[in-house]
Design a protein around this motif. Sequence first.
Motif, PDB file in Angstrom:
ATOM      1  N   UNK A 153       0.883  -1.159   0.000  1.00 14.55           N
ATOM      2  CA  UNK A 153       0.000   0.000   0.000  1.00 14.55           C
ATOM      3  C   UNK A 153       0.921   1.209   0.000  1.00 14.55           C
ATOM      4  N   UNK A 154       0.965   1.915  -1.107  1.00 17.42           N
ATOM      5  CA  UNK A 154       2.024   2.890  -1.331  1.00 17.42           C
ATOM      6  C   UNK A 154       1.622   4.291  -0.872  1.00 17.42           C
ATOM      7  N   UNK A 155       2.597   5.070  -0.436  1.00 14.87           N
ATOM      8  CA  UNK A 155       2.313   6.450  -0.010  1.00 14.87           C
ATOM      9  C   UNK A 155       2.109   7.360  -1.209  1.00 14.87           C
ATOM     10  N   UNK A 156       1.514   8.511  -0.954  1.00 16.34           N
ATOM     11  CA  UNK A 156       1.372   9.519  -2.000  1.00 16.34           C
ATOM     12  C   UNK A 156       2.761   9.932  -2.491  1.00 16.34           C
ATOM     13  N   UNK A 157       2.915  10.001  -3.793  1.00 17.20           N
ATOM     14  CA  UNK A 157       4.187  10.415  -4.366  1.00 17.20           C
ATOM     15  C   UNK A 157       5.204   9.309  -4.499  1.00 17.20           C
ATOM     16  N   UNK A 158       4.819   8.087  -4.173  1.00 14.36           N
ATOM     17  CA  UNK A 158       5.759   6.957  -4.250  1.00 14.36           C
ATOM     18  C   UNK A 158       6.150   6.688  -5.695  1.00 14.36           C
ATOM     19  N   UNK A 159       7.420   6.703  -5.974  1.00 13.77           N
ATOM     20  CA  UNK A 159       7.926   6.400  -7.314  1.00 13.77           C
ATOM     21  C   UNK A 159       9.357   5.892  -7.170  1.00 13.77           C
ATOM     22  N   UNK A 160       9.523   4.610  -6.835  1.00 18.82           N
ATOM     23  CA  UNK A 160      10.860   4.099  -6.532  1.00 18.82           C
ATOM     24  C   UNK A 160      11.791   4.063  -7.729  1.00 18.82           C
ATOM     25  N   UNK A 161      11.266   4.208  -8.957  1.00 17.64           N
ATOM     26  CA  UNK A 161      12.113   4.137 -10.142  1.00 17.64           C
ATOM     27  C   UNK A 161      12.690   5.491 -10.547  1.00 17.64           C
ATOM     28  N   UNK A 162      12.347   6.528  -9.801  1.00 13.07           N
ATOM     29  CA  UNK A 162      12.935   7.844 -10.059  1.00 13.07           C
ATOM     30  C   UNK A 162      14.248   7.917  -9.269  1.00 13.07           C
ATOM     31  N   UNK A 163      15.320   7.505  -9.887  1.00  9.69           N
ATOM     32  CA  UNK A 163      16.594   7.397  -9.178  1.00  9.69           C
ATOM     33  C   UNK A 163      17.179   8.755  -8.810  1.00  9.69           C
ATOM     34  N   UNK A 164      16.784   9.797  -9.507  1.00  8.58           N
ATOM     35  CA  UNK A 164      17.323  11.122  -9.193  1.00  8.58           C
ATOM     36  C   UNK A 164      16.695  11.700  -7.926  1.00  8.58           C
ATOM     37  N   UNK A 165      15.406  11.371  -7.697  1.00  6.83           N
ATOM     38  CA  UNK A 165      14.701  11.940  -6.545  1.00  6.83           C
ATOM     39  C   UNK A 165      14.063  10.836  -5.716  1.00  6.83           C
ATOM     40  N   UNK A 166      14.734   9.697  -5.601  1.00  7.57           N
ATOM     41  CA  UNK A 166      14.156   8.567  -4.877  1.00  7.57           C
ATOM     42  C   UNK A 166      14.012   8.905  -3.400  1.00  7.57           C
ATOM     43  N   UNK A 167      12.844   8.601  -2.870  1.00  5.43           N
ATOM     44  CA  UNK A 167      12.574   8.814  -1.451  1.00  5.43           C
ATOM     45  C   UNK A 167      12.427   7.459  -0.767  1.00  5.43           C
ATOM     46  N   UNK A 168      12.948   7.366   0.454  1.00  7.47           N
ATOM     47  CA  UNK A 168      12.797   6.149   1.236  1.00  7.47           C
ATOM     48  C   UNK A 168      11.777   6.406   2.337  1.00  7.47           C
ATOM     49  N   UNK A 169      10.710   5.611   2.324  1.00 10.26           N
ATOM     50  CA  UNK A 169       9.553   5.865   3.161  1.00 10.26           C
ATOM     51  C   UNK A 169       9.591   5.016   4.426  1.00 10.26           C
ATOM     52  N   UNK A 170       9.108   5.553   5.542  1.00  6.04           N
ATOM     53  CA  UNK A 170       8.925   4.712   6.738  1.00  6.04           C
ATOM     54  C   UNK A 170       7.922   3.616   6.428  1.00  6.04           C
ATOM     55  N   UNK A 182      15.663  -6.436   2.465  1.00  4.41           N
ATOM     56  CA  UNK A 182      16.727  -5.864   1.635  1.00  4.41           C
ATOM     57  C   UNK A 182      16.211  -5.493   0.248  1.00  4.41           C
ATOM     58  N   UNK A 183      15.349  -6.326  -0.308  1.00  2.00           N
ATOM     59  CA  UNK A 183      14.800  -6.057  -1.626  1.00  2.00           C
ATOM     60  C   UNK A 183      13.991  -4.765  -1.632  1.00  2.00           C
ATOM     61  N   UNK A 184      13.132  -4.601  -0.626  1.00  2.00           N
ATOM     62  CA  UNK A 184      12.289  -3.412  -0.559  1.00  2.00           C
ATOM     63  C   UNK A 184      13.109  -2.149  -0.337  1.00  2.00           C
ATOM     64  N   UNK A 185      14.140  -2.251   0.461  1.00  6.66           N
ATOM     65  CA  UNK A 185      14.946  -1.068   0.757  1.00  6.66           C
ATOM     66  C   UNK A 185      15.871  -0.710  -0.402  1.00  6.66           C
ATOM     67  N   UNK A 186      16.270  -1.704  -1.162  1.00 12.00           N
ATOM     68  CA  UNK A 186      17.156  -1.433  -2.289  1.00 12.00           C
ATOM     69  C   UNK A 186      16.413  -0.885  -3.498  1.00 12.00           C
ATOM     70  N   UNK A 187      15.222  -1.466  -3.778  1.00 15.43           N
ATOM     71  CA  UNK A 187      14.575  -1.185  -5.055  1.00 15.43           C
ATOM     72  C   UNK A 187      13.182  -0.568  -4.986  1.00 15.43           C
ATOM     73  N   UNK A 188      12.533  -0.570  -3.818  1.00 15.82           N
ATOM     74  CA  UNK A 188      11.121  -0.223  -3.792  1.00 15.82           C
ATOM     75  C   UNK A 188      10.769   0.865  -2.782  1.00 15.82           C
ATOM     76  N   UNK A 189      11.738   1.665  -2.396  1.00 15.92           N
ATOM     77  CA  UNK A 189      11.465   2.876  -1.631  1.00 15.92           C
ATOM     78  C   UNK A 189      11.226   2.704  -0.150  1.00 15.92           C
ATOM     79  N   UNK A 190      11.489   1.519   0.401  1.00 11.25           N
ATOM     80  CA  UNK A 190      11.321   1.314   1.840  1.00 11.25           C
ATOM     81  C   UNK A 190      12.503   1.911   2.587  1.00 11.25           C
ATOM     82  N   UNK A 191      12.195   2.612   3.674  1.00 11.99           N
ATOM     83  CA  UNK A 191      13.240   3.156   4.514  1.00 11.99           C
ATOM     84  C   UNK A 191      13.589   2.220   5.655  1.00 11.99           C
ATOM     85  N   UNK A 192      14.410   2.702   6.545  1.00  9.61           N
ATOM     86  CA  UNK A 192      14.876   1.874   7.656  1.00  9.61           C
ATOM     87  C   UNK A 192      14.159   2.155   8.966  1.00  9.61           C
TER      88      UNK A 192
END
Length: 341
Positions: free
Chosen positions: A80-97, A164-174
């Motif tokens: 269930x993704x947050x507003x603005x989630x776009x993990x493939x934007x490598x220039x402005x990638x955000x890591x979400x709680x 590890x997969x989510x944090x590396x490629x899908x915008x999950x934070x720590x």
Amino acid sequence: MSANVPAVLIFVRTRFLLVLSLLLSVLLATLSPTAPALAAAETGAPGAQVVAVTRVAERQVDLTVRSPALGGRTVNVRLLTPDGWNPHDHRHRQHWPTLWLLHGCCGDYTSWTSRTDVAEIDSLRDVLVVMPEAGWNGWYSDWWNHGRGGDPAWETFHTKELRHLLERDWGAGRDRVVAGLSMGGQGALLYAARHPGMFKATAAYSGSAHPLLNDESVDRVMGFFAGQDDDPLRVWGDPVAQRRVWRAHDPFHLAKRLRSIPVYLSCGDGTTGPLDPPGSTSALEADFNRQNHALAAELRRVGARHVTTDFYGPGTHGWAYWERELHASLPMLLGALGDGR
């Protein structure tokens, strides 16, 4: 354009710009968070891999993951993704709680979105909610398998491969918190206790909080497997001969490891409650109620700093209560994420 430029160069340049424009259009459609489907990640890295991605609803994306810990099988994870989630934007990638929501026995990765209003909760619009598959009766454990270990290794899949997969490629934070119901309630407590520092808070709704409480509690867990024609000794072994393995997966016996984080426990007493049809009762809920009272007392005995309980009396083992308790526990869970939000 200058007449001195040869016609062939004009043609080549025009074709190049046309192809470049088409490529950019395809790329932007793939990366857009509003696209109907997202392209699968091709990481080429060892370990778990995403082999398919499906957008199933607004802000809901299913990842199909091939897992070595599960013998190379593929299983699904709903995000269930947050507003603005776009993990493939490598220039402005955000890591979400992240909030991990764990399903119970006989459910699956779709249970929380199909049975509750979790997708409509406004306070989760700036959080990545992870709802992983955990097996029909997986118990959030690396199975003992008569001492051989191996498939299924749900704990390894969730806490190592998927994390590890989510944090590396899908915008999950720590910054992470975890909650679950029934079997998933036990999983939420186990993961927080067995992996110190991974989760900042944990919540269990009608969770299996102390399966070694008494013979009834032990027999109930064993019965889940026997009732599905599975070997009840595979998951943790024999409750006497492999007592050490059972204790290592019993939240009551791991209470000291939960002392430093907020813990939320809720349960009914198994009698007919306000959200039940008339005459409903649940021996399972009554058993889990005793288990949760025992864990709450043990947490306080060992000096746990933040224990919240909602032992609401009449109520059975059902989704109406778990949805209500998710709402009740969210201020604690999201508060533990702190500045991560």
